[in-house]
Design an enzyme around this catalytic site. Structure first.
Site, PDB file in Angstrom:
ATOM      1  N   LYS A 146      10.353 -27.419 -58.542  1.00 20.13           N
ATOM      2  CA  LYS A 146      10.232 -26.368 -57.600  1.00 20.13           C
ATOM      3  C   LYS A 146       9.501 -26.501 -56.251  1.00 20.13           C
ATOM      4  CE  LYS A 146       9.308 -21.110 -58.499  1.00 20.13           C
ATOM      5  NZ  LYS A 146       8.071 -21.270 -57.024  1.00 20.13           N
ATOM      6  N   LYS A 184       6.244 -22.825 -64.438  1.00 27.23           N
ATOM      7  CA  LYS A 184       5.492 -22.380 -63.477  1.00 27.23           C
ATOM      8  C   LYS A 184       4.381 -23.188 -64.084  1.00 27.23           C
ATOM      9  CE  LYS A 184       5.091 -20.327 -60.065  1.00 27.23           C
ATOM     10  NZ  LYS A 184       5.218 -19.229 -59.393  1.00 27.23           N
ATOM     11  N   CYS A 231      -4.714   8.798 -65.011  1.00 25.43           N
ATOM     12  CA  CYS A 231      -5.066  10.589 -64.033  1.00 25.43           C
ATOM     13  C   CYS A 231      -3.839  11.084 -64.285  1.00 25.43           C
ATOM     14  CB  CYS A 231      -5.546  10.597 -62.624  1.00 25.43           C
ATOM     15  SG  CYS A 231      -5.904  11.837 -62.193  1.00 25.43           S
TER      16      CYS A 231
END
Length: 652
Positions: A109, A302, A413
């Site tokens: 990658k 990754k 909220c």
């Protein structure tokens, strides 16, 4: 004007000599660019005064006015990320459930910029950036300055290929040394340097910075059957292909490959940030298909992110557009992945409780996905005080009591009149991927809201020049630009509007998929949940969220207000006919067709709303069988899949 053109020509030629011959830049890129733009403008207005030695007339460098938008014929998808062996095993399990004999190709990658190259009869026609996957920027002139990209292929093919443009570590070091000597800001990392280079308006700067590429995909239809064959063909056509890859069916071998590459990562001439694992068979790739965001046939592992220690100084709590209250830690500054980090997300209250994070703690900070700074955990051995994190009970914006639903990890909220919630919604509506109202950023949205000029997104289209002029810091010219941007947004295709409404689970790509079927925002007011769930790539969660939103009376009122204001409600892209005979069905063609060729049959099926794939599985709804049909037909029979012949298809 003749004198000014002569002055600019001489000045820019001197700067070019310093840059290219002496390798000692004597002016910043931005200052050079401004002067170059001025010269181009003057030469266009007074062509009789253009000098033979003008830098605009020199071979090897072209000044560009800007970059035009470019719609990709074949969309570019993101990849699903994995950060552990367990996630790779889960991916393997999903694939092998469909295709037990699947093999994988593991590729490096590259940490660069995605590019798309289109050739016609072997000649390069367009080079473009990824952009949002559907629309990028046409950077063809800059692409032509990258030495390892062929302008003409070894065969006269019409083809679109994909790859990564990057800057080598050696080039990056040389550029930063030159920028340091010249008093310019250094690039943070090779990826940023490559990105800045590809967006240069002076193409000679691109040539000087020596970018390179690795190509890895044929986006247009290909005669190849396997991904490793695609790489071989790309190399044969004259493209640079990364030499490090491994073909295997074993996740153990892929993991060994990952660890081998990770160990030699620092020895490479370029940056990588992981390994991409792809199903090698292109037919299997087609059958596995895509989610809304990513292919189901690939995953990007990754490498672990760089980690640093920092102290939590305080915590800010902010309200997002859906009412979620997010904690962000203020830290002692640390250098992380080439940038200074002084703030990091704490995710949510459940995460804080799980990790027992407190103000004053020394924590491990990393960049999630190499992008977003986040707190990983507490260094308990360095805890020297017991200040417990104060979890707010009231909304930091409106003072309403916060709720913590059992099935959620975050505080929320639920006051629809919460100022922060409204402001974040307005900011989202105006953002680039939504209505793209240039200039209408957080600062101006806040001023408009506090002045009482906007309370919902429809109010944006009622704003006047006088409203803007009453805001602190807004002059007449800025007000005119903002009004022009608002007016321009009215003509956006409707998927931009749908995304801008901020409905839960409805991202930009989902918005496009929905409107490809429904065509108009107004049609969503009466859309049925089960109909939406049938759209390829969606599901019950998205369908439920969409229908719940549009069942509200306030939604109908808002749509009517936007329509009255002149905001476009129609999708401008190609619409899918949901009433088509085969809408939503997955169809496989097999055997020899006598009246239609394979492409004609495929086109007809797609026009009838079908998704045509290359192999039979339990997800297949229908098989069209010609003569001499083989294993696909037998598999369809064994699975009880509906089978029809060519005559049946022709009569539709």
């Amino acid at each position: 004007m003749k004198k000014r053109i002569k002055e600019l020509t001489d000045l820019l030629n001197r700067y070019r000599y310093d840059y290219y011959t002496k390798d000692a830049p004597s002016v910043s890129d931005s200052d050079y660019d401004k002067l170059y733009r001025e010269l181009v403008t003057l030469e266009q207005s007074y062509p009789e005064y253009v000098l033979q030695d003008s830098p605009t007339q020199q071979v090897g460098g072209t000044i560009l006015k800007g970059f035009e938008k470019y719609r990709h014929q074949y969309p570019l998808f993101s990849l699903q990320d994995a950060f552990s062996r367990e996630e790779l095993d889960a991916f393997d399990k999903r694939v092998k459930a469909e295709f037990p004999n699947a093999t994988y190709l593991a590729e490096l990658k590259i940490d660069g910029l995605s590019i798309s190259l289109s050739y016609e009869n072997g000649f390069l026609q367009v080079g473009a950036t990824r952009g949002d996957g559907n629309i990028g920027e046409n950077i063809t002139e800059n692409i032509k300055k990258i030495k390892d990209i062929p302008h003409q292929l070894s065969e006269p093919l019409t083809i679109t290929v994909r790859g990564e443009a990057y800057m080598s570590r050696q080039s990056f070091k040389a550029i930063n040394e030159a920028r340091q000597e010249n008093g310019e800001t250094e690039f943070a990392n090779p990826r940023n340097a490559a990105a800045g280079t590809l967006r240069q308006l002076d193409t000679s700067v691109v040539a000087k910075r020596q970018l390179a590429t690795f190509l890895y995909q044929e986006a247009s239809p290909t005669a190849r059957n396997q991904q490793n064959e695609v790489l071989a063909e790309l190399a044969g056509l004259g493209f640079s292909v990364n030499p490090y890859y491994q073909l295997t069916s074993s996740m153990d071998e892929i993991w060994d490959f990952i660890k081998t590459i990770e160990a030699k990562r620092d020895q490479l001439a370029y940056d990588i940030d992981g390994v991409v694992i792809k199903v090698n068979s292109l037919a299997m790739q087609e059958e596995l298909g895509f989610t809304v965001k990513a292919p189901r046939w690939a995953i990007a592992y990754k490498f672990p992110a760089e980690e640093k220690e920092a102290e939590i100084l305080s915590v800010d709590w902010t309200v997002g557009r859906t009412g979620v209250v997010t904690p962000t830690a203020n830290l002692t500054p640390v250098q992380l992945a080439g940038t200074t980090v002084s703030r990091a997300t704490l995710h949510n209250v459940d995460y804080i409780a799980e990790k027992d994070i407190r103000i004053g703690d020394t924590v491990i900070v990393y960049k999630a996905g190499d992008i977003i700074p986040a707190v990983l955990n507490v260094v308990m051995s360095k805890r020297n005080q017991q200040e417990v994190m104060l979890i707010p009970k009231l909304c930091p914006s409106c003072g309403s009591e916060l709720v913590h639903f059992e099935d959620e990890v975050a505080l929320r909220c639920i006051n629809p009149l919460c100022p922060s919630l409204i402001q974040r919604s307005l900011e989202h509506f105006a953002s680039r991927d939504a209505m793209n109202i240039t200039g209408l950023g957080p600062a101006i949205v806040e001023k408009l809201f506090l002045a009482g000029f906007v309370h919902d997104v429809a109010d944006i289209y009622q704003l006047t020049k006088e409203n803007f002029m009453q805001l602190d810091g807004i002059k007449e010219k800025s007000a005119d630009k903002l009004l022009a941007a608002i007016e321009a947004s009215k003509s956006n295709s409707a998927e931009k509007l749908l995304f801008g409404l901020g409905i839960r689970h409805i991202g930009s790509k989902v918005s496009r998929l929905i409107l490809e079927v429904y065509g108009d925002i107004s049609a969503l007011l009466t859309a049925k949940e089960e109909e939406i769930a049938r759209i390829d790539g969606l599901g019950s969660t998205i369908a439920q969220s969409l229908t719940q939103y549009f069942e509200q009376k306030t939604a109908a009122i808002l749509v009517d207000e936007l329509k009255t204001a002149g905001v476009n409600m129609h999708y401008s892209g190609q619409k899918v006919n949901s009433d088509a005979a085969l809408f939503g069905l997955t169809v496989v063609l097999t055997g020899k067709l006598n009246q239609l060729n394979r492409n004609e049959a495929k086109d007809k099926l797609e026009a009838l709303g079908a998704k045509v794939t290359g192999s039979v599985s339990k997800k297949t709804d229908l098989v069209i069988a010609g003569s001499d049909a083989g294993s696909k037909l037998e598999k369809a029979k064994s699975l009880g899949i509906r089978i029809e012949d060519e005559d049946w298809l022709r009569q539709l």
